[in-house]
Scaffold this motif. Structure first.
Motif, short mmCIF file in Angstrom:
data_model
loop_
_atom_site.label_atom_id
_atom_site.label_comp_id
_atom_site.label_asym_id
_atom_site.label_seq_id
_atom_site.Cartn_x
_atom_site.Cartn_y
_atom_site.Cartn_z
N ASN A 258 0.93 -1.10 0.10
CA ASN A 258 -0.07 -0.09 0.11
C ASN A 258 0.86 1.22 -0.02
OD1 ASN A 258 0.43 0.88 3.00
ND2 ASN A 258 -0.49 -1.20 3.12
N VAL A 259 0.45 2.45 -0.16
CA VAL A 259 1.14 3.58 -0.32
C VAL A 259 0.32 4.59 0.82
CG1 VAL A 259 1.81 5.69 -1.91
CG2 VAL A 259 1.72 3.28 -2.86
N ASP A 260 1.07 5.10 1.50
CA ASP A 260 0.47 6.03 2.45
C ASP A 260 1.07 7.60 2.00
OD1 ASP A 260 -0.81 4.26 3.70
OD2 ASP A 260 0.34 3.99 5.41
N GLY A 261 0.50 8.64 2.50
CA GLY A 261 1.15 9.83 2.53
C GLY A 261 0.37 10.99 1.74
N TRP A 262 0.66 11.73 1.00
CA TRP A 262 0.07 12.82 0.34
C TRP A 262 0.60 13.35 -0.98
CZ3 TRP A 262 2.19 17.66 -0.10
CH2 TRP A 262 3.38 18.04 0.62
N ILE A 263 -0.16 13.88 -1.64
CA ILE A 263 0.01 14.78 -2.75
C ILE A 263 -0.51 16.09 -2.85
CG2 ILE A 263 0.01 14.94 -5.32
CD1 ILE A 263 0.14 11.75 -5.36
N GLY A 264 0.16 17.02 -3.09
CA GLY A 264 -0.50 18.64 -3.16
C GLY A 264 0.15 19.58 -4.13
N THR A 265 -0.80 20.49 -4.20
CA THR A 265 -0.22 21.50 -5.29
C THR A 265 -0.26 22.79 -4.83
OG1 THR A 265 -2.61 21.99 -5.92
CG2 THR A 265 -1.56 20.14 -7.31
N ALA A 266 0.97 23.69 -5.07
CA ALA A 266 0.81 24.91 -4.60
C ALA A 266 0.12 25.79 -5.54
CB ALA A 266 2.39 25.42 -4.57
N ARG A 267 -0.10 27.05 -5.13
CA ARG A 267 -1.05 27.99 -5.87
C ARG A 267 -0.06 28.48 -7.14
NH1 ARG A 267 -2.36 33.71 -5.96
NH2 ARG A 267 -4.41 33.92 -6.82
N THR A 268 1.09 28.77 -6.81
CA THR A 268 2.10 29.15 -7.90
C THR A 268 3.35 28.29 -7.76
OG1 THR A 268 3.28 30.91 -6.70
CG2 THR A 268 1.23 31.51 -7.73
N PRO A 269 3.94 28.07 -8.92
CA PRO A 269 5.35 27.16 -8.96
C PRO A 269 6.38 28.02 -8.27
CG PRO A 269 4.05 27.45 -11.30
CD PRO A 269 3.51 28.47 -10.31
N LYS A 270 6.40 29.25 -8.39
CA LYS A 270 7.27 29.93 -7.50
C LYS A 270 7.47 29.58 -5.97
CE LYS A 270 8.97 34.67 -6.81
NZ LYS A 270 9.05 36.01 -6.78
N GLN A 271 6.14 29.26 -5.33
CA GLN A 271 6.24 28.83 -4.03
C GLN A 271 6.91 27.65 -3.74
OE1 GLN A 271 1.85 29.05 -3.77
NE2 GLN A 271 2.00 30.49 -2.08
N LEU A 272 7.21 26.82 -4.66
CA LEU A 272 7.91 25.58 -4.68
C LEU A 272 9.43 25.79 -4.85
CD1 LEU A 272 5.72 23.27 -6.70
CD2 LEU A 272 5.67 23.41 -4.17
N ASP A 273 9.87 26.86 -5.18
CA ASP A 273 11.31 27.02 -5.14
C ASP A 273 11.83 27.75 -4.24
OD1 ASP A 273 13.74 27.37 -6.39
OD2 ASP A 273 13.39 28.84 -7.86
N SER A 274 12.62 26.95 -3.35
CA SER A 274 13.04 27.32 -1.95
C SER A 274 14.54 27.43 -1.95
CB SER A 274 12.80 26.53 -0.92
OG SER A 274 13.33 26.73 0.28
N GLU A 275 15.01 28.52 -1.41
CA GLU A 275 16.62 28.81 -1.56
C GLU A 275 17.34 27.63 -0.41
OE1 GLU A 275 17.95 32.48 -0.57
OE2 GLU A 275 17.07 33.58 -2.50
#
Length: 668
Positions: free
Chosen positions: A272-289
């Motif tokens: 089985n697979v546990d966990g989560w998948i999500g989407t951010a509002r903008t791609p820029k939010q996923l770019d972390s220094e």
């Protein structure tokens, strides 16, 4: 006996022991490949040390980084090691705990599933440090050793069968419980961005952090928490699987949430697979220094990182993937009784394994559901936000027929999904999108536009379509005509009408006849008419003739002379007839020289006041004009304007909609 009759057994000497004839040895040079050069970053290295602490049933792992970058210290409160454990397990490269340690090889004394498997992790420390001190205490007995890259290489040079680390002086040993590792002579290029970034990276490498698992990690005294992962807190839409249930405080931006099935029918019971998948509002939010790009799905097995980003392997180029992040647990990838499919650095997997293929198929299926729901939720929330931000956009939606609103909402939702950071650029995007939608709606292809927004080649093909381009150009042409008509509308003063008509008439002969939209002039004939006195530039002479101006044009082989009379001047029919005949005669002479013997000529008089007989004897007026040339006529200011309005009445009605649309676009 011939040579061909001799068997292979007969030529083997009896003295040779065939059972022990061959042997394999492992050179210390292997350490260069397995440890010193295998790992590329500090987070991956420390993951191995933390995983060893988990397997040692530690509850606390404290990592301290020297501010000057000279050393890193890792201390855990696990069961520790005696000298025998150190030699047989820790210093033994390739020690397979799950197979060799009974009874705690697969499950620790505290019931934890063991993370380690290959017995290579401890070598990773050499990727970031040239010297390693290891102290450990078990059953009240503490001891320690020092390893160094220099010492290993010296043993290699001496061709020794093994490497013997140096024992630490008794006075240097201060560990009381568990194990303490101090990394020295740090390779500074591997230190990355510091403790804050390391905390976030480690948080994304373990799913067993916190009170629930009785396992705490701290860096420089600050605990590593699930919040440090940085992904859940920026998630806008969330899909969960299995037992994963996030706390409300950890998902402050989630607007929609849904549960997905966590296994395929037909899978083995333990899969089985546990966990989560999500989407951010903008791609820029996923770019972390600090953490790097969060646009990926991390795979865990037994609580630790197993695959850094499986999203890259799905080959899904649709737009929604640019917004994806997530963490899933798939323990069946690391089953005790099946082959180990992790690569040596334990960050990727052998991709030809059936378990990995099954996981990819599962994710493709679930992401198909995610994409469909994402589009729906995106349209719902982005359109709502856009309307709240821009009342003009809301006005546009409300102006559309019901059947077009869903497509329009999809368009705005998709445009809002495009990675545009500047809000002014986004407004411009909306403006062009609305205009394109309206244009395509007129020709029945609005849905085609919406579907093409994220396919650049297809979008360009749609917008470059000949019909769409022609419609656009036609609107521009007619807009200029509407400007002229609107300038006439509402004018009462005759002199004002005269000035406005003079401004437009000779450049826009469609006011006289819609078919004359391509009428052009001829400088040669105009100059001849000027020299013959038909066209005059003297203002006094114009006053005598009652003229405002006169112009010559040609259209489709027809020669046109237009004379604009002063609006207040009362003209006589005979006067007009004589003037018109003069124009025709002189023009015929000019054209005859050019070889045109039977020219088609029209003379048009534009006047303000009616001539005599127009109302009482219209046939006489018609005959007088025909006597000048076939098609010649009198046109009045007011009837000219009314005729233009009538010719473009349908477009005038559309222009009200366009004006309203223009207002909406301008106010975005």
């Amino acid at each position: 006996m011939t040579e061909s009759n001799i068997s292979s057994q007969e030529i083997v000497p009896d003295a040779v022991d065939t059972a022990n004839r061959y042997r394999m040895t492992v050179d210390l040079n292997v350490l260069d490949h397995l440890g010193i050069n295998l790992y590329s970053n500090i987070a991956a290295v420390l993951t191995e040390a933390v995983a060893n602490a988990w397997d040692a049933d530690a509850e606390n792992v404290e990592i301290t980084i020297d501010p000057d970058g000279k050393w890193i210290k890792i201390v855990d409160d696990g069961i520790g090691m005696d000298v025998a454990d150190m030699n047989d397990k820790y210093l033994r490269v390739g020690y397979r705990r799950r197979e060799e340690d009974d009874p705690y090889g697969r499950t620790t004394a505290k019931g934890r599933r063991v993370m380690g498997r290959k017995g290579l992790g401890k070598l990773s420390l050499f990727s970031i440090a040239d010297q390693i001190d290891v102290q450990s205490s078990k059953n009240g007995q503490a001891h320690g050793l020092r390893m160094s890259v220099e010492g290993i290489k010296a043993s290699v040079q001496r061709k020794e069968p093994h490497y013997s680390p140096d024992a630490l002086p008794v006075d240097d040993i201060d560990v009381e419980k568990g194990t303490k590792i101090v990394l020295k002579e740090i390779k500074r290029q591997r230190l990355a961005r510091g403790a804050a970034a390391l905390r976030m990276r480690l948080a994304r490498r373990f799913s067993v952090i916190g009170e629930l698992y009785q396992f705490k990690i701290s860096i420089d005294g600050q605990p590593v928490t699930t919040d440090d992962r940085g992904d859940l807190r920026i998630t806008q839409f969330l899909w969960t699987m299995g037992d994963f249930e996030p706390e409300a405080t950890s998902i402050p931006k989630v607007l929609e949430q849904e549960k997905l099935p966590n296994r395929f029918d037909g899978w083995e019971a333990s899969w089985n697979v546990d966990g989560w998948i999500g989407t951010a509002r903008t791609p820029k939010q996923l770019d972390s220094e600090d953490t790097g790009n969060l646009n990926g799905i991390v795979v865990f097995a037994r609580g630790r990182l197993f695959h850094e980003n499986i999203l890259d392997k799905l080959n899904d180029g649709r737009l929604y993937t640019k917004y994806l992040t997530g963490q899933i647990e798939a323990d069946f990838l690391d089953d005790d009784d099946l082959a180990d499919i992790a690569t040596s650095d334990r960050q990727r997997v052998q991709e030809d394994d059936p378990r990995y293929a099954a996981l990819l198929a599962f994710l493709r299926s679930r992401l198909g559901e995610v994409e469909r729901r994402w589009s729906e939720w995106r349209r719902k929330h982005e359109v709502k936000d856009a309307q709240e931000t821009s009342p003009a956009l809301k006005e546009w939606f409300e102006s559309l027929p019901e059947g077009f609103r869903k497509s329009a909402e999809s368009l705005i939702a998709k445009l809002s999904a495009l990675p545009v950071d500047d809000q002014e650029d986004r407004k411009l995007l909306y403006q062009h999108g609305i205009l394109a939608f309206e244009r395509m709606r007129i020709r029945g292809s609005a849905e085609e536009l919406v579907e093409s927004v994220h396919n650049v080649d297809k979008l360009l093909a749609v917008l470059a379509d000949r019909d769409a381009l022609e419609a656009s150009l036609y609107r521009d042409i007619v807009k200029s005509r509407l400007d002229a008509i609107k300038d006439f509308q509402g004018l009462v003063d005759e002199d004002a009408k005269e000035r406005v008509l003079q401004q437009y008439l000779f450049e826009h002969l469609w006011l006289l006849d819609p078919s004359w939209e391509r009428a052009t002039g001829s400088e040669i004939i105009e100059s001849r008419l000027l020299s013959d006195g038909v066209i005059v530039e003297d203002l006094t002479e114009k006053e005598r003739l009652g003229r405002v101006d006169i112009a010559y044009r040609t259209n489709a082989g027809k020669h046109i002379i237009v004379e604009l009379k002063k609006a207040g001047r009362k003209m006589k029919l005979l006067e007009l007839q004589e003037q018109g005949q003069t124009y025709v005669d002189k023009l015929k002479k000019i054209l005859l020289v050019q070889g045109e013997t039977t020219p088609n000529i029209e003379v048009v008089f534009v006047i303000g006041k009616h001539v005599e007989d127009e109302k009482d004897n219209p046939d006489r007026v018609k005959a007088s004009m025909a006597a000048i040339s076939q098609g010649s006529r009198i046109v009045h200011y007011d009837s000219l304007i009314a005729g233009a309005e009538n010719s473009y009445s349908e477009y005038l009605e559309h222009s009200k909609t366009l004006d309203r649309l223009g207002s909406i676009v301008d106010r975005l």
